[in-house]
Enzyme design. Structure first.
Site, PDB file in Angstrom:
ATOM      1  N   HIS A  65       0.647  -1.014   0.058  1.00  0.00           N
ATOM      2  CA  HIS A  65       0.150   0.064  -0.163  1.00  0.00           C
ATOM      3  C   HIS A  65       1.044   1.713   0.123  1.00  0.00           C
ATOM      4  O   HIS A  65       2.110   1.289   0.452  1.00  0.00           O
ATOM      5  CB  HIS A  65      -0.715  -0.244   0.925  1.00  0.00           C
ATOM      6  CG  HIS A  65      -0.790   0.019   2.359  1.00  0.00           C
ATOM      7  ND1 HIS A  65      -0.140   1.024   3.344  1.00  0.00           N
ATOM      8  CD2 HIS A  65      -0.338  -0.776   3.195  1.00  0.00           C
ATOM      9  CE1 HIS A  65       0.286   0.872   4.091  1.00  0.00           C
ATOM     10  NE2 HIS A  65      -0.111   0.051   4.537  1.00  0.00           N
ATOM     11  N   ASP A 173       5.909   2.182   7.126  1.00  0.00           N
ATOM     12  CA  ASP A 173       4.832   1.079   7.221  1.00  0.00           C
ATOM     13  C   ASP A 173       4.113   2.694   6.206  1.00  0.00           C
ATOM     14  O   ASP A 173       3.716   3.055   5.789  1.00  0.00           O
ATOM     15  CB  ASP A 173       4.304   1.659   7.715  1.00  0.00           C
ATOM     16  CG  ASP A 173       2.553   0.632   7.682  1.00  0.00           C
ATOM     17  OD1 ASP A 173       1.937   0.195   6.244  1.00  0.00           O
ATOM     18  OD2 ASP A 173       1.447   0.452   9.343  1.00  0.00           O
ATOM     19  N   GLU A 201      -5.195   1.590   3.122  1.00  0.00           N
ATOM     20  CA  GLU A 201      -4.881   0.576   3.203  1.00  0.00           C
ATOM     21  C   GLU A 201      -5.331   0.698   4.785  1.00  0.00           C
ATOM     22  O   GLU A 201      -6.261   0.382   5.203  1.00  0.00           O
ATOM     23  CB  GLU A 201      -3.775  -0.031   3.093  1.00  0.00           C
ATOM     24  CG  GLU A 201      -3.191  -1.096   4.578  1.00  0.00           C
ATOM     25  CD  GLU A 201      -3.352  -1.508   5.686  1.00  0.00           C
ATOM     26  OE1 GLU A 201      -3.105  -1.646   6.182  1.00  0.00           O
ATOM     27  OE2 GLU A 201      -2.391  -0.399   6.071  1.00  0.00           O
ATOM     28  N   GLU A 202      -5.103   2.162   5.296  1.00  0.00           N
ATOM     29  CA  GLU A 202      -5.174   2.755   6.636  1.00  0.00           C
ATOM     30  C   GLU A 202      -6.587   2.691   7.054  1.00  0.00           C
ATOM     31  O   GLU A 202      -7.128   3.197   8.398  1.00  0.00           O
ATOM     32  CB  GLU A 202      -4.087   4.283   7.241  1.00  0.00           C
ATOM     33  CG  GLU A 202      -2.438   3.875   6.381  1.00  0.00           C
ATOM     34  CD  GLU A 202      -1.521   2.753   7.466  1.00  0.00           C
ATOM     35  OE1 GLU A 202      -2.455   1.794   8.303  1.00  0.00           O
ATOM     36  OE2 GLU A 202      -0.845   1.769   7.210  1.00  0.00           O
ATOM     37  N   HIS A 312       3.215   3.447  12.532  1.00  0.00           N
ATOM     38  CA  HIS A 312       2.436   4.553  13.204  1.00  0.00           C
ATOM     39  C   HIS A 312       2.810   6.101  14.030  1.00  0.00           C
ATOM     40  O   HIS A 312       1.906   6.317  15.009  1.00  0.00           O
ATOM     41  CB  HIS A 312       1.016   4.409  13.422  1.00  0.00           C
ATOM     42  CG  HIS A 312       0.133   3.110  12.555  1.00  0.00           C
ATOM     43  ND1 HIS A 312      -1.066   2.737  12.109  1.00  0.00           N
ATOM     44  CD2 HIS A 312       0.544   2.555  11.466  1.00  0.00           C
ATOM     45  CE1 HIS A 312      -1.455   1.892  11.104  1.00  0.00           C
ATOM     46  NE2 HIS A 312      -0.227   2.088  11.137  1.00  0.00           N
TER      47      HIS A 312
END
Lengths: 342, 339
Positions: A65, A173, A201-202, A312
């Site tokens: 992603h 990420d 994606e998140e 994150h």
């Protein structure tokens, strides 16, 4: 791995969910000369196809992603402060005092009432998101509106450092996954394969859901960054996985029961080729596999992940050795799967 | 924007580790004075004006900043730290930091990702749980890092809109910057008095610089330059009226000298310059608390630069306030102070 300048470029690009344009542009420039065809779908996913030396026996989709977590502008106060909400999961403890970039160009910082003026309770309490604000130096709403609009994307300020052993950066990420995907595309493939760089994606795995519908694969490999909590004061069972221990696979996470045949093949490939492989030690997190494995009549799916600390937040950390192990395993498994060995 | 403040912010020295910033300031001050010294504690003293004058001004700003000190290194190479000064622990998890070891090592304050949240999101981390990860093998960490090494919290100094800047360490590089500008202004003028500029160490811990350096001099009056609070959300007391960009803050306190305060106010009026006021009921929380009682007592005033988000990486000041502070102090000295 070579070409880490590209990883830096990807990680320092700004692209929260729903605003992946600049990341997509970098990726397209990198892959356009190496793929046989690519398209951008209605949600903004890149779906690319590359021929191998042989025609694929099984249709394989390898996915990563493009989006990162961040914030979105929800309001501008009368005194020129920027109110925001999170986009993707961010712990409130990593926000106050951080430097951010609004709309890709305006510097701001997340304000904090000075501890000297707080009572004991207030001084150790993390406020709710709706009490937080970003200061860009404006004094009035009119002043701020010249630079910031409602709905603007907010990213953590980009930082990137490679100290020879590890890399600390924003947005590992899943730009590390995008990076590995690009490297695969640039390599010579044994079998044809589809590569998807997906959005959002998140915020609900939306990109992967529609990309897997379009590609209609038999098998899928998701390249992700997964949480390594191998830090002090965390008990071994809660650490999930460890940096420097190689690629990570799991039997299950919060969204997916992974394909046993693919897991077994990955394990035997790792053993045969001396690739470091570790299993997730607790059921945590979830990724695009959650929607890909449920696509159409079902897709046999595995996630091969890179152990990553401090996911994150502004700065995550990976070890370069893990990047090699994860990439090598992904390439070998992709070849076996597309070649019909499962 | 001018480079001086950014150059100052490059040199990060926590209390007790001010060597780098002290040497930088020494070199800057040497442009304006032939008499500049650093003592064993990294206090920087520059003498300007007429060295033989019978009237002496002391201008003080502290050069240290808050940070951490290394207290332990574990078997995996994680580094445990304790606070030096009032670090705001609400801002520390995942913060970029630099461990000033044999070489500078950049690191991250360890934290858990939201996927594995312990449910304590409402609460700031306790200092007992603050560890640093420099992303190196344990033997490398142990070879480079020693107990007692200093750690600074990093945020890239940056311009905001409206001539404002944000960075860690503006407390008190804003004050230091003002005094370097005063030195520059005064160096172009003929001054009848002696002016001692003291860039003092360890204010954020025990005010060692302010307590000791003035002992060596016969001082007639002193101005301390530091930062103080500007209005921001949830501040409901007197600081809600202090604004960035509206000029230096003059402090009124039972401990401070009223003649200097009044003369500063008149000087600001003469310059047609804004200034703001904070009222303390005794201690000011600055070096002035120690300088006023030095030897037989020193007439002292405090001028502060308005700042938001004090003691965090997100400190914000307005460059205009630094300039106005420098202008006010220079003019005050040229007018002879309260001699």
């Amino acid at each position: 791995m070579n070409n880490l300048d590209l990883l830096k470029k990807l990680c320092t690009a700004n692209g929260i969910s729903g605003d992946e344009d600049s990341v997509r542009e970098i990726i397209i420039n990198e892959i356009r000369d190496y793929v046989n065809e690519y398209k951008i779908d209605n949600l903004g996913n890149i779906i690319a196809f590359k021929k191998g030396r042989n025609k694929a026996v099984k249709r394989l989709m390898v996915s990563a992603h493009m989006d990162e977590v961040g914030f979105i502008v929800t309001d501008i106060t009368s005194d020129g402060l920027i109110k925001f909400d999170t986009v993707g999961g961010i712990d409130r403890r990593v926000i106050l005092g951080r430097s951010v970039l609004i709309g890709g160009k305006i510097n701001g910082v997340a304000g904090v009432k000075p501890t000297h003026l707080c009572d004991a309770d207030e001084g150790s309490k993390i406020p709710e998101i709706n009490s937080m604000y970003i200061d860009i130096g404006a004094d009035t709403k009119e002043d701020a509106e010249k630079f910031v609009s409602l709905g603007d994307s907010i990213t953590f300020e980009a930082m990137y450092e490679d100290n020879g052993y590890s890399i600390k950066s924003k947005a590992i990420d899943d730009r590390a996954g995008c990076f590995m995907l690009i490297q695969m595309i640039k390599s010579e493939l044994e079998y044809d394969a589809y590569f998807t760089f997906v959005v959002q994606e998140e915020v609900g795995l939306h990109g992967a859901k529609v990309a897997s519908y379009s590609v209609d694969p038999d098998f899928s490999i998701v390249l992700e960054s997964t949480t390594a909590a191998d830090i002090p004061e965390v008990s071994d069972s809660k650490q999930v996985c460890n940096v420097e221990n190689g690629a990570v696979i799991g039997y299950i996470d919060k969204r997916t029961l992974y394909d046993k045949g693919m897991i077994n093949r990955a394990v035997s490939l790792a053993e045969k080729n001396n690739i470091k492989l570790q299993f997730k030690r607790s059921v945590a997190g979830g990724n695009d596999a959650g929607v890909i494995h449920e696509s159409r009549e079902g897709v046999r799916t595995i996630a091969i992940s890179l152990p990553c600390r401090y996911l994150h937040s502004q700065l995550s950390l990976i070890y370069k050795s893990d990047l090699d192990e994860t990439y090598n395993l992904a390439c070998m498994l992709a070849s076996d799967v597309a070649g019909g060995k499962l | 924007m001018e480079e001086l403040i950014f150059d100052l912010l490059e040199h990060r020295g926590i209390s007790g580790d001010e060597g780098g910033i002290a040497r930088y300031c020494e070199n800057r001050l040497k442009i304006f004075s032939d008499n500049v010294k650093i003592n064993f504690n990294n206090n920087v003293v520059a003498v300007l004006g007429n060295e033989n004058a019978d009237y002496t001004f002391l201008l003080d700003a502290h050069i240290d900043r808050i940070g951490f000190i290394v207290t332990e290194i574990d078997d995996s190479g994680f580094i445990k730290v304790d606070k030096v000064g009032g670090v705001d622990l609400r801002t520390i998890l995942d913060a970029p930091v630099t461990v000033h070891a044999k070489e500078d090592l950049n690191g991250i304050v360890c934290c858990m990702p939201p996927h594995l949240s312990d449910g304590n999101e409402d609460k700031a981390v306790s200092i007992d749980n603050v560890w640093i990860d420099v992303g190196l093998p344990a033997e490398k960490v142990k070879g480079a890092v020693s107990l007692g090494d200093s750690v600074t919290i990093f945020s890239k100094p940056k311009e905001l809109i409206n001539n404002r800047i944000s960075s860690a360490g503006l407390d008190n590089m804003a004050g230091v910057c003002s005094l370097l500008k005063v030195a520059e202004k005064l160096s172009r003028k003929k001054i009848n008095s002696r002016v001692i500029i003291l860039l003092s160490c360890q204010e954020e811990t025990f005010a060692t610089g302010a307590k000791t350096v003035p002992f060596s001099y016969k001082i007639d009056e002193c101005i301390c330059v530091d930062v103080s609070f500007a209005s921001q959300p949830d501040i409901n007391d007197q600081y809600s009226r202090i604004k960035l960009g509206e000029g230096p803050i003059l402090c009124v306190s039972p401990n401070l000298n009223k003649d200097i305060f009044n003369k500063l106010k008149t000087t600001a009026d003469k310059l047609n310059q804004d200034c703001q006021f904070e009222i303390c009921n005794g201690r000011t929380g600055t070096n002035a608390d120690h300088i006023v009682v030095n030897k037989s007592g020193i007439k002292t005033a405090v001028i502060s630069i308005p700042e938001k988000n004090m003691h965090t990486q997100a400190e914000i000041i307005d460059m205009n306030d630094i300039d106005k502070t420098a202008e006010l102090i220079s003019e005050y000295i040229l007018c002879g102070g309260v001699k």
